[in-house]
Design a protein around this motif. Structure first.
Motif, PDB file in Angstrom:
ATOM      1  N   TYR A 130       0.822  -1.215   0.000  1.00  0.00           N
ATOM      2  CA  TYR A 130       0.000   0.000   0.000  1.00  0.00           C
ATOM      3  C   TYR A 130       0.855   1.264   0.000  1.00  0.00           C
ATOM      4  CZ  TYR A 130      -4.343  -2.531   0.313  1.00  0.00           C
ATOM      5  OH  TYR A 130      -5.406  -3.343   0.028  1.00  0.00           O
ATOM      6  N   ARG A 133       1.667   1.901  -3.514  1.00  0.00           N
ATOM      7  CA  ARG A 133       0.502   2.456  -4.209  1.00  0.00           C
ATOM      8  C   ARG A 133       0.320   3.937  -3.879  1.00  0.00           C
ATOM      9  NH1 ARG A 133      -4.190  -1.956  -3.252  1.00  0.00           N
ATOM     10  NH2 ARG A 133      -5.174  -1.210  -5.154  1.00  0.00           N
ATOM     11  N   ARG A 134       0.528   4.282  -2.602  1.00  0.00           N
ATOM     12  CA  ARG A 134       0.396   5.684  -2.192  1.00  0.00           C
ATOM     13  C   ARG A 134       1.458   6.535  -2.887  1.00  0.00           C
ATOM     14  NH1 ARG A 134       1.007   7.101   3.996  1.00  0.00           N
ATOM     15  NH2 ARG A 134       3.122   6.517   3.518  1.00  0.00           N
ATOM     16  N   SER A 136       2.713   6.054  -5.727  1.00  0.00           N
ATOM     17  CA  SER A 136       2.393   6.206  -7.144  1.00  0.00           C
ATOM     18  C   SER A 136       1.224   7.168  -7.362  1.00  0.00           C
ATOM     19  CB  SER A 136       2.078   4.848  -7.779  1.00  0.00           C
ATOM     20  OG  SER A 136       0.844   4.366  -7.289  1.00  0.00           O
ATOM     21  N   GLU A 138      -1.888   7.072  -5.621  1.00  0.00           N
ATOM     22  CA  GLU A 138      -3.209   6.582  -5.223  1.00  0.00           C
ATOM     23  C   GLU A 138      -3.564   7.118  -3.833  1.00  0.00           C
ATOM     24  OE1 GLU A 138      -5.303   2.288  -4.319  1.00  0.00           O
ATOM     25  OE2 GLU A 138      -3.750   2.396  -5.871  1.00  0.00           O
ATOM     26  N   LEU A 140      -5.253   6.537  -0.362  1.00  0.00           N
ATOM     27  CA  LEU A 140      -5.578   5.363   0.433  1.00  0.00           C
ATOM     28  C   LEU A 140      -6.648   5.677   1.471  1.00  0.00           C
ATOM     29  CD1 LEU A 140      -1.982   3.991   1.142  1.00  0.00           C
ATOM     30  CD2 LEU A 140      -3.522   3.391  -0.725  1.00  0.00           C
TER      31      LEU A 140
END
Length: 183
Positions: A130, A133-134, A136, A138, A140
């Protein structure tokens, strides 16, 4: 308008699931129309009538041993107006994603993989995913942010957190349920 055949005690004894679902939908529409100024007032039931009918309908649904229709659940939620920040879980709401990740991992793992060490490592790895992902871009949820925080903690700290979750009957019963569904 709903047609109701009263029983000898004055209460409707309907047990047809289709009819009960239709009544739940009707009550939900009545509740929603209270706020819609375009509808005529004469075609709407007062709040007290809708509330009383919802309680009676819930009794009928329980007697018929059927699942509560979605519309009736929404109606009770609208009537009660619960605090969305409140939780009935035995842990903080923003920890829910991490707790469920641990439950799913422990429930699916074989006996040799059900150690505190392996659950903690799983959570830390989830947090690292995660975090990537953050980074990149995104956005959360709070539950995923907590997994990211766990990934930055020491293994001992994460094990301590998991140990506290494992002490709750909520956690243990959900792990058991998960194992039983996999078998």
């Amino acid at each position: 308008m709903m047609q109701v055949e009263p029983s000898s005690n004055g209460l409707d004894t309907e047990d047809d699931p289709g009819v009960l679902r239709d009544r739940a939908r009707f009550l939900w529409e009545q509740w929603q129309s209270r706020e819609d100024s375009a509808k005529l007032r004469s075609k709407r039931f007062p709040k007290t009538v809708i509330k009383a009918a919802a309680v009676q309908l819930l009794h009928q649904i329980a007697s018929a041993e059927m699942a509560v229709p979605y519309e009736l659940a929404r109606l009770f939620q609208a009537i009660v107006e619960p605090d969305t920040r409140a939780t009935t879980l035995p842990f903080r709401a923003d920890h829910e994603g991490a707790v469920w990740s641990a439950i799913r991992f422990e429930g699916a793992a074989g006996p040799e993989e059900r150690t505190l060490y392996s659950v903690a490592n799983h959570l830390r790895e989830q947090g690292k995913l995660y975090q990537a992902r953050r980074e990149s871009g995104e956005v959360l949820t709070a539950a995923h942010e907590y997994l990211v925080r766990l990934s930055g903690m020491s293994r001992d700290s994460v094990e301590s957190t998991v140990r506290n979750w494992q002490k709750t009957s909520y956690y243990r019963s959900n792990v058991r349920m998960y194992r039983n569904n996999l078998e």
